[in-house]
Structures are given as C-alpha cells and as structure tokens.
Design a protein around this motif. Structure first.
Motif, PDB file in Angstrom:
ATOM      1  N   PRO A  45     -61.908  29.786  32.466  1.00  0.00           N
ATOM      2  CA  PRO A  45     -60.735  30.524  31.989  1.00  0.00           C
ATOM      3  C   PRO A  45     -60.622  30.466  30.472  1.00  0.00           C
ATOM      4  CG  PRO A  45     -60.075  28.373  32.801  1.00  0.00           C
ATOM      5  CD  PRO A  45     -61.547  28.502  33.080  1.00  0.00           C
ATOM      6  N   ASP A  46     -59.809  31.369  29.917  1.00  0.00           N
ATOM      7  CA  ASP A  46     -59.562  31.360  28.473  1.00  0.00           C
ATOM      8  C   ASP A  46     -58.541  30.301  28.099  1.00  0.00           C
ATOM      9  OD1 ASP A  46     -61.104  33.809  27.485  1.00  0.00           O
ATOM     10  OD2 ASP A  46     -59.974  34.620  29.167  1.00  0.00           O
ATOM     11  N   LEU A  47     -57.719  29.895  29.080  1.00  0.00           N
ATOM     12  CA  LEU A  47     -56.681  28.895  28.830  1.00  0.00           C
ATOM     13  C   LEU A  47     -56.228  28.328  30.162  1.00  0.00           C
ATOM     14  CD1 LEU A  47     -53.743  29.011  26.347  1.00  0.00           C
ATOM     15  CD2 LEU A  47     -53.184  28.804  28.771  1.00  0.00           C
ATOM     16  N   ALA A  48     -55.749  27.085  30.161  1.00  0.00           N
ATOM     17  CA  ALA A  48     -55.217  26.469  31.377  1.00  0.00           C
ATOM     18  C   ALA A  48     -53.774  26.018  31.137  1.00  0.00           C
ATOM     19  CB  ALA A  48     -56.066  25.274  31.808  1.00  0.00           C
ATOM     20  N   VAL A  49     -52.917  26.299  32.114  1.00  0.00           N
ATOM     21  CA  VAL A  49     -51.538  25.794  32.124  1.00  0.00           C
ATOM     22  C   VAL A  49     -51.503  24.700  33.182  1.00  0.00           C
ATOM     23  CG1 VAL A  49     -49.113  26.348  32.508  1.00  0.00           C
ATOM     24  CG2 VAL A  49     -50.623  28.031  31.435  1.00  0.00           C
ATOM     25  N   VAL A  50     -51.233  23.454  32.766  1.00  0.00           N
ATOM     26  CA  VAL A  50     -51.422  22.299  33.645  1.00  0.00           C
ATOM     27  C   VAL A  50     -50.143  21.480  33.765  1.00  0.00           C
ATOM     28  CG1 VAL A  50     -52.720  20.154  33.961  1.00  0.00           C
ATOM     29  CG2 VAL A  50     -53.880  22.191  33.058  1.00  0.00           C
ATOM     30  N   LEU A  75     -52.157  24.106  27.910  1.00  0.00           N
ATOM     31  CA  LEU A  75     -50.716  23.980  27.723  1.00  0.00           C
ATOM     32  C   LEU A  75     -50.190  23.123  28.861  1.00  0.00           C
ATOM     33  CD1 LEU A  75     -47.946  24.793  26.507  1.00  0.00           C
ATOM     34  CD2 LEU A  75     -47.998  26.811  27.987  1.00  0.00           C
ATOM     35  N   LEU A  76     -49.574  21.999  28.543  1.00  0.00           N
ATOM     36  CA  LEU A  76     -49.054  21.084  29.563  1.00  0.00           C
ATOM     37  C   LEU A  76     -47.617  21.440  29.937  1.00  0.00           C
ATOM     38  CD1 LEU A  76     -50.322  17.529  28.490  1.00  0.00           C
ATOM     39  CD2 LEU A  76     -50.934  18.787  30.561  1.00  0.00           C
ATOM     40  N   LEU A  77     -47.327  21.406  31.244  1.00  0.00           N
ATOM     41  CA  LEU A  77     -45.972  21.569  31.760  1.00  0.00           C
ATOM     42  C   LEU A  77     -45.508  20.241  32.328  1.00  0.00           C
ATOM     43  CD1 LEU A  77     -46.220  24.908  33.808  1.00  0.00           C
ATOM     44  CD2 LEU A  77     -45.460  24.613  31.447  1.00  0.00           C
ATOM     45  N   THR A  78     -44.299  19.827  32.002  1.00  0.00           N
ATOM     46  CA  THR A  78     -43.825  18.552  32.505  1.00  0.00           C
ATOM     47  C   THR A  78     -42.312  18.511  32.559  1.00  0.00           C
ATOM     48  OG1 THR A  78     -43.847  16.163  32.159  1.00  0.00           O
ATOM     49  CG2 THR A  78     -43.850  17.545  30.202  1.00  0.00           C
ATOM     50  N   ALA A  79     -41.795  17.641  33.404  1.00  0.00           N
ATOM     51  CA  ALA A  79     -40.354  17.409  33.474  1.00  0.00           C
ATOM     52  C   ALA A  79     -39.940  16.344  32.471  1.00  0.00           C
ATOM     53  CB  ALA A  79     -39.970  16.983  34.883  1.00  0.00           C
ATOM     54  N   LYS A  80     -40.914  15.729  31.833  1.00  0.00           N
ATOM     55  CA  LYS A  80     -40.624  14.657  30.883  1.00  0.00           C
ATOM     56  C   LYS A  80     -40.582  15.195  29.456  1.00  0.00           C
ATOM     57  CE  LYS A  80     -42.685  10.929  33.629  1.00  0.00           C
ATOM     58  NZ  LYS A  80     -43.644   9.808  33.608  1.00  0.00           N
ATOM     59  N   GLY A  89     -49.819  13.425  25.953  1.00  0.00           N
ATOM     60  CA  GLY A  89     -50.384  14.742  26.214  1.00  0.00           C
ATOM     61  C   GLY A  89     -51.275  15.226  25.085  1.00  0.00           C
ATOM     62  N   PHE A  90     -50.818  15.059  23.858  1.00  0.00           N
ATOM     63  CA  PHE A  90     -51.626  15.510  22.720  1.00  0.00           C
ATOM     64  C   PHE A  90     -52.874  14.647  22.548  1.00  0.00           C
ATOM     65  CE2 PHE A  90     -47.533  17.433  21.185  1.00  0.00           C
ATOM     66  CZ  PHE A  90     -47.970  18.745  21.276  1.00  0.00           C
ATOM     67  N   LEU A  91     -52.760  13.359  22.835  1.00  0.00           N
ATOM     68  CA  LEU A  91     -53.938  12.487  22.754  1.00  0.00           C
ATOM     69  C   LEU A  91     -54.980  12.852  23.815  1.00  0.00           C
ATOM     70  CD1 LEU A  91     -52.303   8.992  22.056  1.00  0.00           C
ATOM     71  CD2 LEU A  91     -53.672  10.374  20.477  1.00  0.00           C
ATOM     72  N   GLY A  93     -55.634  15.810  24.579  1.00  0.00           N
ATOM     73  CA  GLY A  93     -56.304  17.016  24.113  1.00  0.00           C
ATOM     74  C   GLY A  93     -55.545  18.299  24.336  1.00  0.00           C
ATOM     75  N   SER A  94     -54.274  18.209  24.773  1.00  0.00           N
ATOM     76  CA  SER A  94     -53.511  19.439  25.011  1.00  0.00           C
ATOM     77  C   SER A  94     -53.183  20.122  23.681  1.00  0.00           C
ATOM     78  CB  SER A  94     -52.215  19.131  25.767  1.00  0.00           C
ATOM     79  OG  SER A  94     -51.319  18.421  24.950  1.00  0.00           O
ATOM     80  N   ASP A  95     -53.001  21.435  23.749  1.00  0.00           N
ATOM     81  CA  ASP A  95     -52.678  22.206  22.548  1.00  0.00           C
ATOM     82  C   ASP A  95     -51.176  22.366  22.358  1.00  0.00           C
ATOM     83  OD1 ASP A  95     -55.405  23.614  21.531  1.00  0.00           O
ATOM     84  OD2 ASP A  95     -55.432  23.348  23.699  1.00  0.00           O
ATOM     85  N   ASP A  96     -50.435  22.291  23.438  1.00  0.00           N
ATOM     86  CA  ASP A  96     -48.985  22.423  23.350  1.00  0.00           C
ATOM     87  C   ASP A  96     -48.371  21.810  24.599  1.00  0.00           C
ATOM     88  OD1 ASP A  96     -46.507  23.033  22.339  1.00  0.00           O
ATOM     89  OD2 ASP A  96     -46.886  25.190  22.140  1.00  0.00           O
ATOM     90  N   TYR A  97     -47.044  21.722  24.614  1.00  0.00           N
ATOM     91  CA  TYR A  97     -46.316  20.945  25.597  1.00  0.00           C
ATOM     92  C   TYR A  97     -45.013  21.664  25.885  1.00  0.00           C
ATOM     93  CZ  TYR A  97     -44.966  16.318  27.506  1.00  0.00           C
ATOM     94  OH  TYR A  97     -44.620  15.270  28.312  1.00  0.00           O
ATOM     95  N   LEU A  98     -44.729  21.993  27.141  1.00  0.00           N
ATOM     96  CA  LEU A  98     -43.504  22.702  27.499  1.00  0.00           C
ATOM     97  C   LEU A  98     -42.772  21.929  28.590  1.00  0.00           C
ATOM     98  CD1 LEU A  98     -41.862  25.260  26.937  1.00  0.00           C
ATOM     99  CD2 LEU A  98     -43.235  26.448  28.644  1.00  0.00           C
ATOM    100  N   VAL A  99     -41.507  21.627  28.328  1.00  0.00           N
ATOM    101  CA  VAL A  99     -40.714  20.802  29.246  1.00  0.00           C
ATOM    102  C   VAL A  99     -39.993  21.684  30.263  1.00  0.00           C
ATOM    103  CG1 VAL A  99     -38.835  19.126  29.429  1.00  0.00           C
ATOM    104  CG2 VAL A  99     -40.406  19.033  27.484  1.00  0.00           C
ATOM    105  N   LYS A 100     -40.080  21.298  31.547  1.00  0.00           N
ATOM    106  CA  LYS A 100     -39.335  21.991  32.608  1.00  0.00           C
ATOM    107  C   LYS A 100     -37.875  21.550  32.583  1.00  0.00           C
ATOM    108  CE  LYS A 100     -43.316  21.775  35.763  1.00  0.00           C
ATOM    109  NZ  LYS A 100     -43.772  21.230  37.063  1.00  0.00           N
TER     110      LYS A 100
END
Length: 224
Positions: A45-50, A75-80, A89-91, A93-100
C-alpha cells in the motif's frame, strides 16, 4: 492510491473504509496485524492506518514491521492521548498520530499531509495520451508544443493526470493542491479547471477534463 486500514474494531474499520473510499482511495481492510502482514505478500500500500490496541501484534510492533520491511508510511489510531504513548508511536516509526474519537475530515487531512511529504501522488514524468508532464521542469509538452503553466494549474493537471479516468472529488483536489487549511471557496477550483481546459484544447485536443456531476473531475484521453 492504496491504503491499508488495520483495526480490530469492525465499526472503526468500516467508518474509515467509507470515508477513504468516498475520497477516491482504494482501501484494503485487515482486522489484525497478522492479516495486515499477509496482505503485504500480495500488494504494497501507499500508506497504512493502524490501530494501536490490537490483540496479537499491537500497532507499535506492526508499525516497526511495516517501516522496516517496506518503508510504508503509517498513521496510528489510538484511544490514548498521553505524551508517552505518542512518543512510543513516533519511536516505532509512525508518521502521525490521531486520537479516537476523531473527525473523519481530520483523518483525511492527516493522510493527505503524509502523502504530500512522501510525494507519492505522482511520478517525475507523467505521460497521458500525447501529453508529457515534467514535474521537475514544470513543462507540459505535446510534440513540439511546450507550455509553462502557473503553479496551481500545473499541480492540478499533474494530479488529474497521475490517475487517468479516476474521478477526484472536489474536496480532494482542493486539499491536495491548495492544502487542507485552505479557506477559500470552490469557485477557485472552477476557474482553474476552465483555464486548464482552454490550454489543453490548444495543446492536445483529445486530452480533456470531464466533469462528473455532483462528485468532481477526471482526466480522459479521447480516441481520435
């Protein structure tokens, strides 16, 4: 462009799938990290949302594998939302972080921003019909005819030409060419499309920008 969405919550998985599909992306869904890794055997894929909190392989571990094996943006998705979780998350290797919970539009903003950084939307040279679009010199040519377009017109044509016959929504065109923080109206897009159509008629009259009513635009090569 293909986006892999990995989440063990079927409701979140379907919500993200609907939003991304409506915006013109091809979506592949995985309910856990194991399914995601199996998918990579067939397609990249060109990108993963995890999602972070998953049984078996958690999001941090999956992110490390995606970056190490195929260098896929994540791009990481998390409730935290704690600082330590973001740092982890950044360590990984994620490029960004989005909180639920998150707004679907913010998800699109962040995905577009990541893809712009990786410049995965177009190649340096794009050939469509008789047109050659050079992303380095900003020249558009057809045979011996060569034109230099204003920057926004060039970016708009490049994006449409990167996926001939694919419909781009008006929202996606505005976000990718003008940026997600653009505060103008859609009339700007209408004006640029009209100017591009006028120039294409003189350069290669069988390359046309077609309006898909109620959705957006696509670039087509007509058979002579």
């Amino acid at each position: 462009m293909k986006i892999l969405v990995v989440d063990d919550d079927p409701h979140i998985l379907e919500l993200v799938n609907i939003q991304l599909t409506r915006s013109g992306y091809r979506v592949r869904k995985a309910a856990n990290g194991y399914e995601a890794l199996e998918f990579l055997k067939d397609e990249i894929p060109d990108l993963a949302v995890v999602d972070v909190m998953m049984p078996g392989i958690d999001g941090y571990t999956l992110t490390k594998k995606l970056r190490a094996e195929e260098d896929i943006p994540v791009l990481l998705l998390t409730a935290k939302g704690e600082l330590e979780d973001k740092e982890k998350g950044f360590l990984a290797g994620s490029d960004d972080y989005l909180v639920k919970p998150f707004q679907p539009k913010e998800l699109l903003f962040r995905i577009n921003a990541i893809l712009r950084r990786y410049d995965k939307t177009v190649d340096i040279l794009i050939e469509v019909g008789p047109l050659t679009i050079n992303r380095q010199s900003y020249e558009v040519s057809s045979g011996k005819k060569v034109v230099l377009l204003p920057l926004k017109e060039f970016e708009l044509l490049s994006l449409l030409a990167s996926r001939p016959n694919q419909v781009f929504t008006r929202e996606i065109l505005l976000e990718r060419v003008w940026g997600y923080d653009y505060e103008g109206d859609e009339q700007t897009l209408n004006v640029h499309i009209k100017r591009l159509r006028d120039k294409l008629r003189k350069l290669a009259d069988n390359v046309v920008i077609t309006t898909v009513r109620g959705v957006g635009y696509k670039l087509e090569v007509l058979q002579k």
